[in-house]
Design a protein around this motif. Structure first.
Motif, PDB file in Angstrom:
ATOM      1  N   LEU A 184       0.916  -1.286  -0.015  1.00  0.00           N
ATOM      2  CA  LEU A 184      -0.059  -0.066   0.014  1.00  0.00           C
ATOM      3  C   LEU A 184       1.018   1.126   0.161  1.00  0.00           C
ATOM      4  O   LEU A 184       0.624   2.162  -0.902  1.00  0.00           O
ATOM      5  N   LYS A 186       3.720   1.564  -0.780  1.00  0.00           N
ATOM      6  CA  LYS A 186       4.613   1.829  -2.320  1.00  0.00           C
ATOM      7  C   LYS A 186       3.777   2.039  -3.413  1.00  0.00           C
ATOM      8  O   LYS A 186       4.194   1.641  -4.675  1.00  0.00           O
ATOM      9  N   SER A 187       2.708   2.561  -3.332  1.00  0.00           N
ATOM     10  CA  SER A 187       1.577   2.682  -4.453  1.00  0.00           C
ATOM     11  C   SER A 187       1.115   4.074  -4.418  1.00  0.00           C
ATOM     12  O   SER A 187       1.537   4.795  -3.420  1.00  0.00           O
ATOM     13  N   SER A 188       0.386   4.452  -5.369  1.00  0.00           N
ATOM     14  CA  SER A 188      -0.088   6.027  -5.446  1.00  0.00           C
ATOM     15  C   SER A 188      -0.865   6.285  -4.232  1.00  0.00           C
ATOM     16  O   SER A 188      -0.630   7.300  -3.798  1.00  0.00           O
ATOM     17  N   PRO A 189      -1.958   5.420  -3.812  1.00  0.00           N
ATOM     18  CA  PRO A 189      -2.809   5.698  -2.787  1.00  0.00           C
ATOM     19  C   PRO A 189      -1.942   5.910  -1.399  1.00  0.00           C
ATOM     20  O   PRO A 189      -2.016   6.854  -0.780  1.00  0.00           O
ATOM     21  N   ARG A 191       1.516   6.726  -1.572  1.00  0.00           N
ATOM     22  CA  ARG A 191       2.136   8.130  -1.628  1.00  0.00           C
ATOM     23  C   ARG A 191       1.182   9.449  -1.084  1.00  0.00           C
ATOM     24  O   ARG A 191       1.602  10.286  -0.496  1.00  0.00           O
ATOM     25  N   ALA A 192      -0.096   9.383  -1.494  1.00  0.00           N
ATOM     26  CA  ALA A 192      -0.943  10.302  -1.433  1.00  0.00           C
ATOM     27  C   ALA A 192      -1.201  10.226   0.451  1.00  0.00           C
ATOM     28  O   ALA A 192      -1.099  11.477   0.879  1.00  0.00           O
ATOM     29  N   ILE A 194       1.270   9.430   2.588  1.00  0.00           N
ATOM     30  CA  ILE A 194       2.336   9.949   3.179  1.00  0.00           C
ATOM     31  C   ILE A 194       2.356  11.408   3.007  1.00  0.00           C
ATOM     32  O   ILE A 194       2.640  12.165   4.033  1.00  0.00           O
TER      33      ILE A 194
ATOM     34  N   HIS B 111      -1.341  11.624  -8.777  1.00  0.00           N
ATOM     35  CA  HIS B 111      -2.144  10.687  -7.996  1.00  0.00           C
ATOM     36  C   HIS B 111      -3.687  10.673  -8.495  1.00  0.00           C
ATOM     37  O   HIS B 111      -4.261   9.704  -8.869  1.00  0.00           O
ATOM     38  N   TYR B 116      -5.531   2.990 -11.217  1.00  0.00           N
ATOM     39  CA  TYR B 116      -5.733   1.858 -10.258  1.00  0.00           C
ATOM     40  C   TYR B 116      -6.065   2.312  -8.757  1.00  0.00           C
ATOM     41  O   TYR B 116      -5.776   3.613  -8.427  1.00  0.00           O
ATOM     42  N   ILE B 122      -2.393  -2.799  -3.712  1.00  0.00           N
ATOM     43  CA  ILE B 122      -1.838  -3.979  -2.715  1.00  0.00           C
ATOM     44  C   ILE B 122      -1.427  -5.351  -3.472  1.00  0.00           C
ATOM     45  O   ILE B 122      -0.776  -6.175  -3.143  1.00  0.00           O
ATOM     46  N   PHE B 128      -1.328  -1.855 -12.140  1.00  0.00           N
ATOM     47  CA  PHE B 128      -0.380  -1.255 -10.937  1.00  0.00           C
ATOM     48  C   PHE B 128       0.906  -0.777 -11.797  1.00  0.00           C
ATOM     49  O   PHE B 128       1.197   0.289 -11.680  1.00  0.00           O
ATOM     50  N   GLU B 132       2.229   2.817 -12.755  1.00  0.00           N
ATOM     51  CA  GLU B 132       3.391   3.349 -12.105  1.00  0.00           C
ATOM     52  C   GLU B 132       4.482   3.786 -13.151  1.00  0.00           C
ATOM     53  O   GLU B 132       5.175   4.855 -13.122  1.00  0.00           O
TER      54      GLU B 132
END
Lengths: 348, 265
Positions: A184, A186-189, A191-192, A194, B111, B116, B122, B128, B132
């Protein structure tokens, strides 16, 4: 890129599997005795709950002081689902997590508008409310006398085998939590999420729905804490509202802060360390808490960012460094400082 | 052809009228400067346009396409919604995500366009990895334009001041805006850096097909690149015009510029 991805997946799977086989064998052969095996299993549960707390506190930057309450919801609902509805263990643990997530969502709606210390105090209050409800719902939870007879992970009669099975279950769930949290993050959500910790105003004006992501992170955190609670119920076989008091919430905060807010590996190390140190200090009886408090103060004075800060130990990088030296074009032949190299590499 | 049409917006804080009946119409592709002495209400105007404050009076209309009249009212929308509509901004006191890498700073701004969701993230689905890769590439392209691509793995807080300002603009561009609001982009830059920034601002306007509104105290920059200037004083518009008109306007000279100003470029 694709090759890297494959390599990472293989490395992590092999590492976690071999660590599991090693530990399970050590417990099975008695090299790690029953007591330490139990402790290691308990540490696993602590790691799960601390990781969940790190998600909301370390990564999202919202200090929550009521995680023992979430753990209580997970523990009681899992236990009740298993005992009353005869549901098998794994679905029961996940159902407990889901129920806790719903609780988290309900608590989050009013509280997440608040910032900093206000949020901490309200979550603390909610944690206590949950505990008091558990005391008073006697018909369901057994009240202050507690809930007895939660069936254990396995009941083979063989102590060593039971210990291994117990450990295996918890290890499995630790890996599950780890995968969820780290993927989680390390994904775009992620990063949002963080970015909310870093600067809420900037995050908002970068098009990130800040209230939504706070809520998401809080609910996710409650879900994982509920899973930790469910395992806790099965681990002890007995539940009592006293087990989920305010001090327990503080313990999880301590683990997260010691490990480093926003560091997954830090939380794992601190969670295991914390469980063991707590046990070792038992010989000092009541002075245990004093020593513990002093230790905490000195860590905060001399190591304010915790063990790891926001850094991580990357298994993939370590494996690359020690097992695949030649595959990387960099010639790391002599004992030159390795840290600089791994940075310039830029691999994840 | 208006992109933005602010119709006599006002805001009152307690008894203080911070901005009164402010009008601003931005045509597509325009580069407009907003100047005035400290405390005149320039940043407050920005905050109203981006949804940080809700104006107590007036209406703000926005038109993403920039064709025909601006029709969509953005009053009452949250900042993130306004950004998603196509208005991006930078901040007077830099607000980068300091402890994150330069690359991540820009990727965060992508973002809301990412296709995705958290679950797919996850589970690491093929989508993904595809997304990315694509946003990382787009982020790198942006960094290249601002010439900070060599530092993508550095923490934002470790960049020199001028590059932090540039990174903030790059991050704002990553939200794919039609209207870009720059709050003192040249603050803290030396004359050479300011000069380079001027060219950069005109360059990105053409490249990304932007309309730009900027607040700036550096008159060489304002007079050099702005096609139109709005002057605020005590929350009221005291003058609107081209740089040469503004620099000769007696009211502006009295309130802000002072005697004997040079018009820069």
């Amino acid at each position: 890129m694709k090759k890297n991805r494959f390599f990472n997946a293989i490395t992590l799977t092999v590492t976690s599997a071999s660590l599991y086989i090693l530990l399970a064998l050590l417990i099975f052969t008695g090299i790690i005795d029953e007591y330490n095996g139990q402790l290691l299993t308990l540490a696993g549960i602590y790691v799960i709950v601390s990781l969940s707390l790190n998600l909301i506190t370390g990564f999202t930057g919202q200090l929550a002081l009521g995680h023992a309450g979430f753990m209580a919801v997970g523990a009681y609902s899992t236990a009740i689902i298993i005992m009353r509805l005869n549901v098998p263990m794994i679905p029961a643990v996940f159902a407990g997590g889901l129920i806790t997530a719903i609780f988290g969502l309900l608590i989050g709606i009013p509280t997440l508008r608040l910032r900093g210390d206000y949020l901490a105090i309200t979550t603390l209050g909610f944690g206590e409310i949950i505990r008091v409800i558990m005391v008073n719902l006697e018909g369901l939870t057994g009240g202050a006398a507690g809930l007895k007879g939660v069936p254990p992970f396995s009941d083979s009669g063989d102590f060593i085998l039971d210990a291994v099975i117990k450990f295996s279950w918890v290890y499995g769930f630790v890996i599950f939590t780890l995968v969820v949290v780290s993927n989680l993050i390390k994904s775009s959500p992620g990063r949002a999420i963080i970015s909310i910790r870093e600067d809420e105003i900037a995050s908002n004006s970068m098009g990130i729905n800040v209230p939504y992501y706070k809520m998401f992170s809080f609910t996710m955190s409650a879900f994982l804490a509920g899973i930790g609670g469910g395992l806790y119920a099965i681990y002890f076989g007995y539940l009592n509202p006293q087990m989920f008091g305010f001090l327990n919430s503080v313990n999880f905060v301590v683990i997260v802060v010691l490990g480093g807010m926003g560091s997954i590996t830090g939380t794992i190390l601190a969670g295991i360390g914390f469980t063991y140190i707590q046990e070792w200090l038992r010989i000092f009886k009541d002075f245990r808490l004093v020593i513990f408090g002093l230790a905490l103060i000195s860590v905060m004075l001399f190591w304010p960012k915790g063990l790891m800060g926001t850094n991580e130990i990357s298994v993939v990088k370590l494996v690359r460094k020690y097992f695949f030296k030649n595959k990387n074009s960099d010639n790391s032949s002599s004992g030159s400082p390795a840290s600089g190299e791994s940075q310039s590499e830029g691999v994840r | 052809m208006a992109v933005l049409d602010a119709k006599s917006i006002s805001i009152v804080f307690g008894g203080l009228k911070a901005v009164t009946n402010f009008d601003l119409k931005l045509e597509k592709g325009e580069l407009v400067g907003l100047i005035g002495p400290n405390g005149a209400g320039k940043t407050t105007v920005f905050n109203m346009l981006t949804g940080v404050y809700n104006p107590t009076g007036g209406d703000i209309l926005f038109n993403k396409a920039g064709e025909g009249a601006a029709t969509k009212s953005i009053v009452g929308l949250k900042p993130f919604q306004i950004t998603q509509l196509g208005i991006a901004r930078t901040f007077q006191n830099i607000r980068l995500f300091k402890d994150l890498s330069v690359l991540d700073n820009v990727r965060i701004a992508f973002h809301f366009g990412v296709k995705y969701n958290a679950l797919q993230g996850i589970l690491r689905t093929p989508l993904f990895f595809k997304e990315e890769e694509s946003i990382t590439e787009k982020a790198r392209d942006l960094l290249k334009i601002f010439n900070i691509h060599g530092k993508e793995n550095e923490l934002a807080k470790n960049l020199p001041y001028g590059e932090q300002r540039k990174l903030e603009i790059a991050r704002a561009l990553a939200t794919n805006p039609k209207l870009l609001l720059l709050d003192e982009p040249a603050a803290g830059m030396n004359p050479q850096e300011t000069h380079d920034l001027m060219h950069l601002i005109s360059f990105i306007r053409d490249k990304f097909d932007l309309t730009i509104l900027l607040i700036e105290h550096d008159m060489s920059l304002v007079m050099g690149i702005c096609e139109r200037i709005v002057v605020l004083d005590y929350g009221q518009t005291i003058a609107v015009g081209t740089p040469s008109q503004i620099s000769k306007d007696p009211k502006v000279i009295k309130a802000y510029l002072g005697e004997g100003v040079e018009t820069g470029a």
